[in-house]
Design a protein around this motif. Structure first.
Motif: not given
Length: 229
Positions: A130-146
């Motif tokens: 879950l921590r790994k999935s959360e880290a991946t999700l956070s990275a994807v969300i932070d990479s969004l340009p909006v």
């Protein structure tokens, strides 16, 4: 199955219950003095095979803190609880949460350690995933340009992303939609400040509106210049 009449008095033997738990007792040097059936089931060794052996050597125990620190906590508090890594008889690794209690003899002198064991291997592996999935999700969300804000059904802001913080600055802790009034925004056509229940998030939560293309003027939390979003 145990059965007895209401007129009979059953003598309860606590050792029967103790055998069902995953518990072992060690002397101060780690020598195993007692080994329950629960331990035999978890680790794979019977009591006759392990009594007299050193527990840490046999189980290849890896502590999360230095041994001296653990011993100091035992002396101060009388017990210690923590996760340790061990190895079963079959060679499989196991993560256990162990509650270690310092026990005394009839004269009040510390005499042994009682270890109550819970196998937490599966739950710790799931937490790691879950921590790994959360880290991946956070990275994807932070990479969004909006800018992105995620809220729960009560309007509590659960997360935002870097683009949103670039627009607004660091937002305050927002635990409900009523606190959206702390987010300073204005309707461009009237100059009127946006009320908490007028924000698109509030309308989406409570009126199930799908809001898009709505222009608002916001005042960042860092008192920077207003901007349109």
């Amino acid at each position: 199955m145990l059965t007895f009449s209401k007129t009979e008095h059953y003598h309860f033997d606590p050792s029967i219950v103790l055998e069902l738990t995953t518990t072992f007792v060690c002397s101060f040097d780690g020598t195993i003095l007692y080994w329950s059936e629960g331990c035999a089931h978890l680790y794979g060794w019977t009591a006759s095979e392990v009594v007299g052996r050193n527990a840490d050597d046999m189980l290849s125990t890896v502590l999360p803190i230095p041994l001296r620190e653990l011993e100091r906590e035992l002396r101060c508090n009388g017990e210690w609880i923590g996760d340790v890594r061990q190895v079963k008889r079959c060679g499989s690794p196991v993560t256990t949460c162990i509650k270690t209690t310092l026990v005394s003899d009839t004269e009040g002198e510390s005499s042994a350690f009682v270890h109550v064991v819970t196998d937490v291997t599966a739950s710790r592996e799931l937490e790691a995933q879950l921590r790994k999935s959360e880290a991946t999700l956070s990275a994807v969300i932070d990479s969004l340009p909006v800018g992105l804000v995620i809220a729960d059904p009560d309007g509590r802001v659960l997360r935002d992303n870097a683009a949103n913080r670039k627009i607004w600055g660091v937002p305050p802790q927002t635990t409900s939609w009523e606190q959206y009034g702390e987010w300073e925004g204005y309707w461009p056509n009237t100059g009127k400040r946006i009320a908490p229940d007028e924000w698109a998030m509030s309308r989406a939560l409570f009126k199930r509106e799908i809001v898009h293309g709505e222009l608002v003027e916001c005042q960042p939390f860092n008192n920077g210049p207003r901007r349109f979003i």
